[in-house]
Design an enzyme around this catalytic site. Structure first.
Site, short mmCIF file in Angstrom:
data_model
loop_
_atom_site.label_atom_id
_atom_site.label_comp_id
_atom_site.label_asym_id
_atom_site.label_seq_id
_atom_site.Cartn_x
_atom_site.Cartn_y
_atom_site.Cartn_z
CG ASP A 153 42.22 39.83 50.19
OD1 ASP A 153 43.29 40.58 50.15
OD2 ASP A 153 42.28 38.70 49.77
CE LYS A 154 34.15 46.22 49.52
NZ LYS A 154 33.52 46.76 48.27
#
Length: 329
Positions: A153-154
């Site tokens: 995930d970012k």
């Protein structure tokens, strides 16, 4: 590989829905060849194959993984939706490469760097930086996410492996499917689990109420997360130290058996111990950090060509280290 792609695309362009597999793409998977030849995403190619919209030598195909031979004629009965534009190199994106050989790259991704282009993130991703240093990965995997084997995930920092050749890309994805890749994470969570270790076995799928969220759902995909409590950190009695939080917390080591979108975050929230600062899944605010307190700290796998066992470790980054010290006060 680039020449084979050009030949197939040229043939497809001349003949509309038809294309002939060139020698350079012999033994490639059907879904990859459709994606390359008709400039669509791998998922769109899979949708067409699953819907029997793709024929090989006049016979509807049913297997995405079917290996093609040079000279095979591919026919599409439905035009695919156009895929995203392939990213280009961007040397301004700093990439922390901790290992690289001719087949595989291991990257330490910082928090807040998006792995590959997608909705709302057309530029400045990790892939753009990788293409500037390793341009050959443009021909590896799906055009819109070249070289990518798995994602973070970012807001999650830590270790990622990237394939440098089509052979390695296929081998590493297969190893993930056989659950032969070790992916270990560290998380700072709210509360203190009752058991020192356990397995969260609950299917994960798209939330029916919130499209951007995942959830534990009866019709979701199989998902298992192993956890071990490393440190229990009870809330301190009043008066608290400067900046201290008013809730119990714990540091967990986790291991993914499967790799679903947001799996760790969803699973920990489901058992009542959300990741700190994970606002999407109910994690409480934690001082000094601007992202979920989750880090991919270990990665181990067999080299896709030599079979040598490779293992890498990345310590907690400074923002999470500071938070951990604060919680232990």
């Amino acid at each position: 590989m680039a020449m084979g792609r050009a030949v197939l695309m040229s043939r497809a362009s001349q003949m509309g829905p038809d294309g002939v597999v060139p020698e350079a793409l012999a033994r490639e998977r059907l879904d990859r060849v459709v994606a390359l030849g008709w400039e669509c995403s791998r998922s769109e190619a899979a949708r067409l194959i699953d819907g029997q919209k793709v024929a090989v030598n006049g016979v509807p195909a049913t297997e995405r993984s079917r290996r093609l031979a040079a000279g095979d004629r591919i026919t599409l009965s439905e035009a695919p939706a156009p895929g995203p534009t392939a990213p280009g190199p961007d040397p301004s994106v700093a990439i922390d490469v901790i290992y690289a050989d001719q087949q595989v790259i291991v990257v330490h991704k910082p928090a807040d760097l998006v792995v590959h282009p997608g909705s709302g993130h057309g530029e400045g991703t990790m892939v753009h930086g990788l293409l500037a240093r390793f341009p050959e990965i443009a021909e590896v995997g799906a055009p819109e996410r070249p070289g990518i084997v798995h994602r973070l995930d970012k807001g999650t920092s830590g270790l990622l492996m990237v394939a440098r050749t089509p052979l390695s890309h296929e081998a590493l994805i297969a190893a993930l499917g056989r659950r032969e890749v070790h992916r270990g994470y560290a998380a700072l969570v709210a509360g203190m689990p009752a058991d020192d270790r356990g397995v969260i076995d609950a299917p994960v799928g798209r939330s029916a109420r919130h499209p951007v969220k995942m959830a534990v759902t009866a019709d979701g995909r199989e998902a298992r997360t192993h956890y071990q409590v490393m440190t229990r950190m009870p809330a301190r009695p009043e008066p608290p130290a400067a900046g201290a939080v008013g809730y119990d917390s714990a540091r967990l080591d986790l291991r993914l058996e499967t790799g679903r979108t947001h799996q760790i975050r969803v699973h920990l929230a489901a058992i009542g111990h959300p990741v700190l600062n994970d606002h999407l899944y109910g994690g409480p605010v934690a001082p000094g950090i601007s992202r979920p307190a989750l880090h991919a700290q270990t990665l181990a796998f067999a080299h896709p060509v030599t079979g040598e066992q490779l293992r890498f470790e990345a310590e907690l980054p400074e923002d999470l280290s500071q938070l951990y010290r604060l919680l232990r006060q």
